[in-house]
Design a protein around this motif. Structure first.
Motif, mmCIF file in Angstrom:
data_model
loop_
_atom_site.group_PDB
_atom_site.id
_atom_site.type_symbol
_atom_site.label_atom_id
_atom_site.label_comp_id
_atom_site.label_asym_id
_atom_site.label_seq_id
_atom_site.Cartn_x
_atom_site.Cartn_y
_atom_site.Cartn_z
ATOM 1 N N MET A 99 0.914 -1.359 -0.014
ATOM 2 C CA MET A 99 -0.065 -0.096 0.033
ATOM 3 C C MET A 99 1.029 1.196 0.051
ATOM 4 S SD MET A 99 -2.941 -1.242 2.739
ATOM 5 C CE MET A 99 -3.386 0.306 3.168
ATOM 6 N N LYS A 100 1.921 1.294 0.836
ATOM 7 C CA LYS A 100 2.855 2.355 0.904
ATOM 8 C C LYS A 100 3.583 2.597 -0.426
ATOM 9 C CE LYS A 100 6.646 4.203 3.469
ATOM 10 N NZ LYS A 100 7.536 3.842 4.776
ATOM 11 N N ILE A 101 4.122 1.461 -1.160
ATOM 12 C CA ILE A 101 4.960 1.580 -2.399
ATOM 13 C C ILE A 101 3.965 2.271 -3.476
ATOM 14 C CG2 ILE A 101 5.889 0.360 -3.982
ATOM 15 C CD1 ILE A 101 7.161 -1.577 -1.854
ATOM 16 N N LEU A 102 2.833 1.603 -3.548
ATOM 17 C CA LEU A 102 1.999 2.009 -4.636
ATOM 18 C C LEU A 102 0.988 3.025 -4.291
ATOM 19 C CD1 LEU A 102 0.899 -1.654 -5.751
ATOM 20 C CD2 LEU A 102 2.432 0.104 -6.923
ATOM 21 N N LYS A 103 1.037 3.793 -3.108
ATOM 22 C CA LYS A 103 0.490 4.806 -2.513
ATOM 23 C C LYS A 103 -0.989 4.474 -2.664
ATOM 24 C CE LYS A 103 4.200 7.881 -3.466
ATOM 25 N NZ LYS A 103 4.803 8.803 -4.394
ATOM 26 N N LYS A 104 -1.515 3.386 -2.149
ATOM 27 C CA LYS A 104 -2.963 3.191 -2.355
ATOM 28 C C LYS A 104 -3.692 3.188 -0.885
ATOM 29 C CE LYS A 104 -2.515 2.308 -6.565
ATOM 30 N NZ LYS A 104 -2.883 3.445 -7.500
ATOM 31 N N PRO A 105 -4.884 3.696 -0.922
ATOM 32 C CA PRO A 105 -5.411 3.923 0.638
ATOM 33 C C PRO A 105 -5.873 2.736 1.417
ATOM 34 C CG PRO A 105 -7.150 4.526 -1.260
ATOM 35 C CD PRO A 105 -5.731 4.311 -1.657
ATOM 36 N N GLN A 106 -6.076 1.815 0.890
ATOM 37 C CA GLN A 106 -6.698 0.472 1.546
ATOM 38 C C GLN A 106 -6.255 -0.601 0.847
ATOM 39 O OE1 GLN A 106 -11.032 0.253 1.677
ATOM 40 N NE2 GLN A 106 -10.754 -1.054 3.684
ATOM 41 N N GLY A 107 -6.232 -1.601 1.788
ATOM 42 C CA GLY A 107 -5.765 -2.985 1.533
ATOM 43 C C GLY A 107 -6.659 -4.127 2.134
ATOM 44 N N LEU A 108 -6.960 -5.121 1.608
ATOM 45 C CA LEU A 108 -7.958 -6.216 1.827
ATOM 46 C C LEU A 108 -6.988 -7.462 1.778
ATOM 47 C CD1 LEU A 108 -11.000 -5.621 0.372
ATOM 48 C CD2 LEU A 108 -10.535 -4.874 2.662
ATOM 49 N N LEU A 109 -6.548 -8.120 3.247
ATOM 50 C CA LEU A 109 -5.993 -9.286 3.122
ATOM 51 C C LEU A 109 -7.016 -10.393 3.485
ATOM 52 C CD1 LEU A 109 -3.431 -10.891 3.760
ATOM 53 C CD2 LEU A 109 -3.098 -10.267 6.073
ATOM 54 N N ILE A 110 -7.376 -11.242 2.574
ATOM 55 C CA ILE A 110 -8.357 -12.166 2.476
ATOM 56 C C ILE A 110 -7.762 -13.612 2.447
ATOM 57 C CG2 ILE A 110 -10.317 -12.900 1.185
ATOM 58 C CD1 ILE A 110 -10.626 -10.285 -0.181
ATOM 59 N N ASN A 111 -8.253 -14.475 3.602
ATOM 60 C CA ASN A 111 -7.573 -15.845 3.689
ATOM 61 C C ASN A 111 -8.797 -16.778 3.045
ATOM 62 O OD1 ASN A 111 -6.325 -18.229 4.099
ATOM 63 N ND2 ASN A 111 -6.499 -17.886 6.730
ATOM 64 N N PHE A 112 -8.714 -17.382 2.192
ATOM 65 C CA PHE A 112 -9.639 -18.347 1.808
ATOM 66 C C PHE A 112 -9.458 -19.629 2.283
ATOM 67 C CE2 PHE A 112 -10.082 -15.182 -1.575
ATOM 68 C CZ PHE A 112 -11.159 -15.391 -1.998
ATOM 69 N N TYR A 113 -8.614 -19.973 3.247
ATOM 70 C CA TYR A 113 -8.473 -21.298 4.023
ATOM 71 C C TYR A 113 -9.217 -21.022 5.262
ATOM 72 C CZ TYR A 113 -6.729 -25.748 5.923
ATOM 73 O OH TYR A 113 -6.589 -26.787 6.264
ATOM 74 N N THR A 114 -10.463 -20.948 5.304
ATOM 75 C CA THR A 114 -11.066 -20.350 6.555
ATOM 76 C C THR A 114 -12.455 -20.986 6.446
ATOM 77 O OG1 THR A 114 -11.904 -18.576 8.070
ATOM 78 C CG2 THR A 114 -11.916 -18.197 5.568
ATOM 79 N N GLU A 115 -13.341 -20.797 7.526
ATOM 80 C CA GLU A 115 -14.738 -21.013 7.419
ATOM 81 C C GLU A 115 -15.567 -20.038 6.994
ATOM 82 O OE1 GLU A 115 -16.378 -24.335 7.472
ATOM 83 O OE2 GLU A 115 -14.436 -25.058 7.513
#
Length: 134
Positions: A99-115
């Motif tokens: 996010m810092k390198i690309l200067k983007k305001p938001q990130g989503l960390l999505i884990n698909f190995y979940t219920e």
């Protein structure tokens, strides 16, 4: 973009991730979820870039790196996809760095190995989000 627009986009992305997860379930490779999530987002009319290479400025030079962002939606939100038993602090650090390198305001960390996608998903914002108008 405004904070409200970024938040709405984030909400829509999570909805698409839930749809993918419900259809496929856990246990597949990250690349499979990435392709399916990109498809869902494009179907909704969003601009989706996959495996975006990142450059970094170091000293007086710009360096091409092997770092790649999984998905970038509407040139605003970075999505980092994981298929791990447990998300670790290094995963959040990785996303914050992107996010810092690309200067983007938001990130989503999505884990698909979940219920449950919504319980395990980690939304991150930074100083670029703080600077956006309401």
């Amino acid at each position: 973009m405004t904070k409200t627009e970024v938040t709405q986009l984030s909400y829509d992305i999570v909805g698409c991730a839930i749809k993918v997860h419900k259809e496929l379930g856990p246990g597949l490779l990250e690349s499979v979820y990435e392709l399916c999530l990109a498809y869902e987002l494009k179907e909704k009319g969003y601009l989706v870039d996959q495996q975006v290479t990142t450059k970094i400025n170091y000293g007086k030079i710009e360096i091409e790196t092997p770092l790649k962002v999984d998905l970038l939606v509407n040139e605003t939100i970075i999505i980092e996809i994981k298929t791990v038993e447990k998300l670790l602090p290094i995963h959040q650090a990785q996303l914050m760095t992107y996010m810092k390198i690309l200067k983007k305001p938001q990130g989503l960390l999505i884990n698909f190995y979940t219920e449950n996608i919504t319980k395990s998903m980690v939304p991150l914002i930074n100083e670029y989000f703080a600077k956006l108008p309401e």
